[in-house]
Design a protein around this motif. Structure first.
Motif, mmCIF file in Angstrom:
data_model
loop_
_atom_site.group_PDB
_atom_site.id
_atom_site.type_symbol
_atom_site.label_atom_id
_atom_site.label_comp_id
_atom_site.label_asym_id
_atom_site.label_seq_id
_atom_site.Cartn_x
_atom_site.Cartn_y
_atom_site.Cartn_z
ATOM 1 N N MET A 1 0.969 -0.955 -0.121
ATOM 2 C CA MET A 1 0.341 -0.089 0.130
ATOM 3 C C MET A 1 1.028 1.053 -0.070
ATOM 4 S SD MET A 1 -3.016 -0.643 0.049
ATOM 5 C CE MET A 1 -3.520 0.359 0.646
ATOM 6 N N ALA A 2 1.717 1.307 0.754
ATOM 7 C CA ALA A 2 2.496 2.495 0.885
ATOM 8 C C ALA A 2 3.491 2.389 -0.963
ATOM 9 C CB ALA A 2 3.734 2.183 1.644
ATOM 10 N N SER A 3 3.386 1.552 -1.364
ATOM 11 C CA SER A 3 4.048 1.878 -3.312
ATOM 12 C C SER A 3 2.997 2.018 -3.764
ATOM 13 C CB SER A 3 4.736 0.435 -3.613
ATOM 14 O OG SER A 3 6.498 0.312 -2.697
ATOM 15 N N LEU A 4 1.847 2.071 -3.430
ATOM 16 C CA LEU A 4 0.903 2.694 -4.936
ATOM 17 C C LEU A 4 0.570 4.312 -4.019
ATOM 18 C CD1 LEU A 4 -1.604 1.631 -6.674
ATOM 19 C CD2 LEU A 4 -2.562 1.264 -4.898
ATOM 20 N N ASN A 5 0.713 4.250 -2.869
ATOM 21 C CA ASN A 5 0.750 5.899 -2.348
ATOM 22 C C ASN A 5 1.525 7.094 -2.546
ATOM 23 O OD1 ASN A 5 -2.242 4.678 -0.781
ATOM 24 N ND2 ASN A 5 -1.024 4.914 0.630
ATOM 25 N N THR A 6 2.186 6.210 -3.044
ATOM 26 C CA THR A 6 4.083 7.110 -3.382
ATOM 27 C C THR A 6 3.486 6.832 -4.977
ATOM 28 O OG1 THR A 6 5.261 6.167 -2.448
ATOM 29 C CG2 THR A 6 6.262 7.381 -3.654
ATOM 30 N N ILE A 7 2.911 6.136 -5.547
ATOM 31 C CA ILE A 7 2.950 5.841 -7.336
ATOM 32 C C ILE A 7 1.593 7.697 -7.185
ATOM 33 C CG2 ILE A 7 1.746 4.960 -9.332
ATOM 34 C CD1 ILE A 7 3.298 2.476 -7.918
ATOM 35 N N HIS A 8 0.812 7.212 -6.760
ATOM 36 C CA HIS A 8 -0.351 7.857 -6.959
ATOM 37 C C HIS A 8 -0.219 9.795 -6.544
ATOM 38 C CE1 HIS A 8 -3.456 4.477 -7.032
ATOM 39 N NE2 HIS A 8 -3.028 4.731 -8.778
ATOM 40 N N MET A 9 1.267 9.238 -5.664
ATOM 41 C CA MET A 9 1.411 10.905 -5.184
ATOM 42 C C MET A 9 2.637 11.504 -6.050
ATOM 43 S SD MET A 9 2.305 10.977 -0.834
ATOM 44 C CE MET A 9 3.214 12.026 -0.490
ATOM 45 N N ARG A 10 3.418 11.008 -6.607
ATOM 46 C CA ARG A 10 3.253 11.131 -7.707
ATOM 47 C C ARG A 10 2.966 11.460 -8.667
ATOM 48 N NH1 ARG A 10 7.024 13.924 -9.688
ATOM 49 N NH2 ARG A 10 8.451 13.500 -11.415
ATOM 50 N N LEU A 11 1.910 10.897 -9.507
ATOM 51 C CA LEU A 11 1.559 11.404 -10.459
ATOM 52 C C LEU A 11 0.438 12.412 -9.823
ATOM 53 C CD1 LEU A 11 -0.095 10.690 -13.015
ATOM 54 C CD2 LEU A 11 -1.827 9.021 -12.187
ATOM 55 N N ASN A 12 -0.018 12.586 -9.517
ATOM 56 C CA ASN A 12 -0.828 13.791 -8.576
ATOM 57 C C ASN A 12 0.424 15.628 -8.489
ATOM 58 O OD1 ASN A 12 -3.235 13.957 -8.198
ATOM 59 N ND2 ASN A 12 -2.987 12.568 -6.124
ATOM 60 N N GLN A 13 1.586 14.995 -8.307
ATOM 61 C CA GLN A 13 2.699 15.690 -8.127
ATOM 62 C C GLN A 13 2.799 15.929 -10.593
ATOM 63 O OE1 GLN A 13 6.061 14.029 -6.672
ATOM 64 N NE2 GLN A 13 5.317 14.902 -4.228
ATOM 65 N N LEU A 14 2.747 15.060 -10.587
ATOM 66 C CA LEU A 14 3.528 15.492 -12.166
ATOM 67 C C LEU A 14 1.985 16.274 -12.814
ATOM 68 C CD1 LEU A 14 4.584 12.077 -13.402
ATOM 69 C CD2 LEU A 14 5.492 14.504 -13.296
ATOM 70 N N LEU A 15 1.029 15.974 -12.709
ATOM 71 C CA LEU A 15 -0.025 16.320 -12.658
ATOM 72 C C LEU A 15 -0.617 18.129 -12.888
ATOM 73 C CD1 LEU A 15 -3.002 13.566 -12.445
ATOM 74 C CD2 LEU A 15 -3.007 14.845 -14.283
ATOM 75 N N ALA A 16 -0.339 18.534 -10.864
ATOM 76 C CA ALA A 16 -0.274 19.810 -10.731
ATOM 77 C C ALA A 16 0.459 20.976 -11.233
ATOM 78 C CB ALA A 16 0.358 19.854 -9.103
ATOM 79 N N GLU A 17 1.874 19.376 -12.651
ATOM 80 C CA GLU A 17 3.170 20.052 -13.195
ATOM 81 C C GLU A 17 2.247 21.204 -14.148
ATOM 82 O OE1 GLU A 17 6.293 18.344 -13.514
ATOM 83 O OE2 GLU A 17 6.940 18.069 -11.156
ATOM 84 N N LYS A 18 0.756 20.246 -14.763
ATOM 85 C CA LYS A 18 0.678 20.426 -15.873
ATOM 86 C C LYS A 18 -1.092 21.839 -15.339
ATOM 87 C CE LYS A 18 3.042 18.349 -18.143
ATOM 88 N NZ LYS A 18 3.820 19.233 -19.186
#
Length: 206
Positions: free
Chosen positions: A62-79
């Protein structure tokens, strides 16, 4: 509330047969992040619904999945974009849960969380399973031809789409976003009794 439900792999991110197990394996599809941002800016809330059987198989936690989705949200925020939430099923097919797509459990959870009528919600994905999920939950089904389905010929695509009547096919997430935004604008113009110029964007393929 204007709500769109998005699949993850094959829709926003490149699909991998061996699952996305770490941030290093997260690879957004070209233009996908920008498409989510465009939807957000046009007033659409976006929620992700994804099967993650890799958790049940011990390929990630779960920690890995949460990290993946946090990174996805960071990439989205950049756009300039965002996901309002990410719903996922951690189970393997053998566990017999009610939330694994194509069962409607995840989408029903989303409907309850956001207080929306699923019949008004657009769901876009990249597989027959996504279409069947939309159908089971009563959502409006959309299919992307990029990534996972790119190798299908027209006859194969038509046979797939015929299994879920009412499906609209789009070249990619950017084309879906343009289609939905233009559709919304036309509806507003019609309500005001105005006429819009014909839409010449690629939009829907079928």
């Amino acid at each position: 509330m204007k709500l769109v439900i998005l699949g993850r792999d094959g829709t926003i991110n490149h699909y991998r047969d061996d699952h996305v197990k770490s941030v290093d394996e997260l690879q957004p599809l070209p233009g996908a992040l920008e498409a989510v941002a465009r939807l957000n800016h046009a007033g659409w809330h976006t929620v992700m619904a994804t099967n993650q059987p890799g958790i049940g198989r011990g390929l990630l936690d779960m920690a890995s999945l949460n990290t993946i989705h946090m990174r996805l949200n960071q990439l989205l925020a950049e756009k300039g974009g965002r996901l309002d939430a990410a719903f996922f099923c951690p189970h393997t097919p053998e566990e017999g849960c009610s939330c694994r797509k194509p069962l409607p459990g995840l989408l029903q959870q989303i409907g309850a969380r956001f207080g929306v009528d699923l019949a008004t919600v657009h769901m876009v994905g990249a597989s027959l399973r996504d279409l069947q999920t939309a159908q089971a939950a009563g959502c409006i089904p959309h299919l992307l031809r990029s990534d996972r389905l790119g190798a299908l010929d027209e006859a194969q695509l038509a046979a797939l789409v015929a299994q879920v009547p009412g499906t609209t096919v789009h070249a990619n997430l950017g084309a879906f976003a343009e289609y939905l935004i233009q559709r919304d604008r036309r509806a507003k113009a019609d309500a005001r009794g105005e006429q819009m110029a014909p839409d010449t964007s690629p939009g829907a393929l079928a």
